[in-house]
Structure formats: C-alpha cells, structure tokens
Design a protein around this motif. Structure first.
Motif, short mmCIF file in Angstrom:
data_model
loop_
_atom_site.label_atom_id
_atom_site.label_comp_id
_atom_site.label_asym_id
_atom_site.label_seq_id
_atom_site.Cartn_x
_atom_site.Cartn_y
_atom_site.Cartn_z
N ALA A 43 -38.90 -8.58 19.44
CA ALA A 43 -38.79 -9.75 20.08
C ALA A 43 -39.21 -10.80 19.27
CB ALA A 43 -39.28 -9.85 21.45
N THR A 44 -40.38 -10.49 18.57
CA THR A 44 -41.18 -11.43 17.54
C THR A 44 -40.30 -11.74 16.55
OG1 THR A 44 -43.32 -10.97 18.51
CG2 THR A 44 -43.14 -11.84 16.23
N TYR A 45 -39.69 -10.81 15.88
CA TYR A 45 -38.84 -10.87 14.85
C TYR A 45 -37.60 -11.94 14.95
CZ TYR A 45 -35.76 -9.30 10.80
OH TYR A 45 -34.93 -9.45 9.64
N GLY A 46 -37.04 -11.65 16.34
CA GLY A 46 -36.07 -12.58 16.93
C GLY A 46 -36.20 -13.94 16.97
N ARG A 47 -37.49 -14.18 17.22
CA ARG A 47 -38.04 -15.67 17.49
C ARG A 47 -38.53 -16.42 16.18
NH1 ARG A 47 -40.31 -13.26 22.27
NH2 ARG A 47 -42.39 -12.80 21.20
N LEU A 48 -38.66 -15.69 15.27
CA LEU A 48 -39.27 -16.27 13.91
C LEU A 48 -38.03 -17.01 13.23
CD1 LEU A 48 -41.64 -13.35 12.64
CD2 LEU A 48 -42.27 -15.62 13.48
N LYS A 49 -38.25 -18.16 12.45
CA LYS A 49 -37.48 -18.66 11.48
C LYS A 49 -37.45 -17.70 10.28
CE LYS A 49 -38.89 -23.32 12.72
NZ LYS A 49 -39.79 -24.53 12.35
N GLN A 50 -36.18 -17.42 9.86
CA GLN A 50 -36.09 -16.44 8.91
C GLN A 50 -35.41 -16.97 7.64
OE1 GLN A 50 -36.78 -13.09 9.10
NE2 GLN A 50 -37.16 -13.15 11.47
N PRO A 51 -35.63 -16.50 6.57
CA PRO A 51 -35.24 -16.89 5.30
C PRO A 51 -33.59 -16.39 5.13
CG PRO A 51 -36.49 -15.09 4.73
CD PRO A 51 -36.61 -15.40 6.10
N PRO A 52 -32.74 -16.96 4.25
CA PRO A 52 -31.38 -16.35 4.15
C PRO A 52 -31.50 -14.86 3.64
CG PRO A 52 -31.63 -18.31 3.00
CD PRO A 52 -33.10 -17.94 3.33
N PHE A 53 -30.44 -14.29 4.06
CA PHE A 53 -30.24 -12.86 3.58
C PHE A 53 -31.48 -11.70 4.34
CE2 PHE A 53 -29.29 -15.01 -0.09
CZ PHE A 53 -28.09 -14.86 -0.23
N ASN A 54 -31.75 -12.22 5.80
CA ASN A 54 -32.66 -11.31 6.51
C ASN A 54 -31.89 -10.17 7.18
OD1 ASN A 54 -31.79 -13.55 8.03
ND2 ASN A 54 -32.93 -12.58 9.90
N PRO A 55 -32.37 -9.17 7.10
CA PRO A 55 -31.25 -8.09 7.92
C PRO A 55 -31.54 -8.09 9.23
CG PRO A 55 -33.39 -7.03 6.64
CD PRO A 55 -33.20 -8.49 6.19
N PRO A 56 -30.76 -7.21 9.85
CA PRO A 56 -31.03 -7.12 11.40
C PRO A 56 -32.19 -6.39 11.59
CG PRO A 56 -29.11 -6.05 10.68
CD PRO A 56 -29.50 -6.68 9.40
N ALA A 57 -32.74 -6.48 12.83
CA ALA A 57 -34.33 -5.62 13.12
C ALA A 57 -33.82 -4.43 13.02
CB ALA A 57 -34.56 -6.36 14.42
N TRP A 58 -32.77 -3.76 13.55
CA TRP A 58 -32.47 -2.32 13.61
C TRP A 58 -32.52 -1.55 12.49
CZ3 TRP A 58 -28.54 -0.42 10.92
CH2 TRP A 58 -27.50 -1.14 10.74
N LEU A 59 -32.24 -2.47 11.31
CA LEU A 59 -32.17 -1.75 9.94
C LEU A 59 -33.58 -1.41 9.39
CD1 LEU A 59 -30.51 -0.95 7.41
CD2 LEU A 59 -30.88 -3.39 6.61
N PHE A 60 -34.60 -1.94 9.97
CA PHE A 60 -35.75 -1.47 9.30
C PHE A 60 -36.34 -0.19 9.55
CE2 PHE A 60 -36.02 -6.15 9.39
CZ PHE A 60 -36.53 -6.45 8.03
N GLY A 61 -36.22 0.38 10.82
CA GLY A 61 -36.50 1.71 11.10
C GLY A 61 -35.93 2.74 10.26
N PRO A 62 -34.60 2.68 10.20
CA PRO A 62 -33.75 3.71 9.15
C PRO A 62 -34.25 3.55 7.62
CG PRO A 62 -32.35 2.66 10.74
CD PRO A 62 -33.46 1.97 11.18
N ALA A 63 -34.38 2.16 7.27
CA ALA A 63 -34.63 2.26 5.88
C ALA A 63 -36.18 2.60 5.34
CB ALA A 63 -34.55 0.68 5.52
N TRP A 64 -37.29 2.22 6.51
CA TRP A 64 -38.64 2.64 5.99
C TRP A 64 -38.57 4.11 6.34
CZ3 TRP A 64 -41.73 0.81 3.03
CH2 TRP A 64 -41.72 -0.67 3.06
N THR A 65 -37.72 5.00 7.09
CA THR A 65 -37.98 6.28 7.34
C THR A 65 -37.43 6.89 6.06
OG1 THR A 65 -37.70 6.18 9.66
CG2 THR A 65 -37.17 8.23 8.83
N THR A 66 -36.51 6.54 5.62
CA THR A 66 -35.55 7.14 4.47
C THR A 66 -36.75 6.93 3.22
OG1 THR A 66 -33.63 6.68 5.34
CG2 THR A 66 -33.99 6.85 2.81
N LEU A 67 -37.18 5.69 3.02
CA LEU A 67 -38.14 5.52 2.03
C LEU A 67 -39.51 6.19 2.24
CD1 LEU A 67 -37.64 1.51 1.77
CD2 LEU A 67 -36.94 3.44 0.10
#
Length: 189
Positions: A43-67
C-alpha cells in the motif's frame, strides 16, 4: 579492501552445505519481507511518487527470491572452489569473499525496514549504495576464485544498481519524507 574477519563471517557450514547456503538468504529475505507487513508495504509503495521505469510491486518478491537463491549458490560455489584449492591465495580470497558476503547480506536485510518500516529513505539509499559497493567487491574477489561466480553475481549487481535508482528516486520525489505515504509518525521516531 576487506580481509577475512572470522567474527564478521558466517560459520563454514553456511558455505559448505548447498541447501544451507541457498536457503539462508532466501529464508532471511522472506522473513524480513513478512516482518515489514507485506500488505502495508504494498500500500505504501502504491502511494509513493515513483520515478520512471518503476516495476509493479508484485515483481519484487520473485526477483529478490531468485537473487537470494543465486547469491546463496554463488557463496557455496566460491567457498567450495576456494576450500578445495591448493593455492593459499585462492583459499584466502574465498574467505575474504565470505566476509564480504556476510556483510552484504546484513546490509541487504536492513534496507526494507529502513525504507518501509521506519520511512527513512536517506538511510535506506545510503545503505543500498554501500550494499552495491560491497557486492561489487565480492563479485571481484570471488571472480578470482571462480570466474563463474562473478557472472552469477552480475544480475544482483545490476538489480542493486536499478534499486539504488528507485530508492533515491522515490526519496527525492517524495521530498525524502515517506511519512505521509507510509503512515509513519516522524514525531515518534
């Protein structure tokens, strides 16, 4: 450059056992993700002003798990190659990389609480800049032990570079104050 510091380095078993090496960062990362309350973070991520090319919130979990899994495997691979070497320099580099690995995992795990938990984007951005530097050093050191390790860490360095851009961009666009978006009361901090 950092040398091997046993008191700042995970025990050998973390690096010698592939399941432990891979699962440790994955479980720690998931634990931090859940400890910072994923619904509130999203929810916080969705309310923040974001820079260009920001990924959707759902991408962070799979990306970090892989990394996390890749960094864990890399730690196992570098340690094993170093421990099995007859060259004392290679053994020393593997140990030095293990210290850097432990430091980088600590820096990695404190970013999310700094940014989302405490709403401190300046501290979080400083943390991720330091993290990127430590991971770059670790890739260089472990790349001397086993060149494949440097290549395995390349996606992590690339993602950290992008995450640094996002961290600094969100901080800047939100006047370095996330309290309105996150519900953090600055007076209590």
């Amino acid at each position: 450059m950092t040398t091997y510091i046993s008191s700042l380095t995970f025990p050998r078993i973390v690096f010698e056992q592939p399941a432990v090496a891979i699962l440790l960062p994955v479980v720690c990362g998931a634990g931090i993700g859940y400890a910072t309350r994923p619904d509130q973070t999203k929810a916080t991520y969705g309310r923040l002003k974001q820079p260009p090319f920001n990924p959707p919130a759902w991408l962070f979990g799979p990306a970090w798990t892989t990394l996390y899994a890749i960094m864990g495997y890399t730690s196992y691979r570098a340690w094993t190659a170093g421990a099995n070497s007859i060259n004392p320099s290679t053994v020393a580099l593997a140990k030095q990389g293990a210290t850097l690995y432990t430091i980088q995992l600590g820096l990695n795990l404190i970013w999310m609480p700094l940014f989302f938990g405490f709403g401190k984007p300046i501290a979080a951005t400083a943390d991720i800049v330091a993290l990127t530097g430590v991971v770059g050093s670790m890739a260089y050191v472990w790349g001397q032990v086993d060149p494949v390790c440097a290549w395995l860490l390349a996606p992590y360095v690339a993602w950290l570079s992008f995450a640094t851009y996002l961290s600094a961009g969100v901080g800047y666009l939100n006047d370095w104050d996330l309290s309105k978006a996150s519900g953090v009361d600055k007076k209590k901090l």
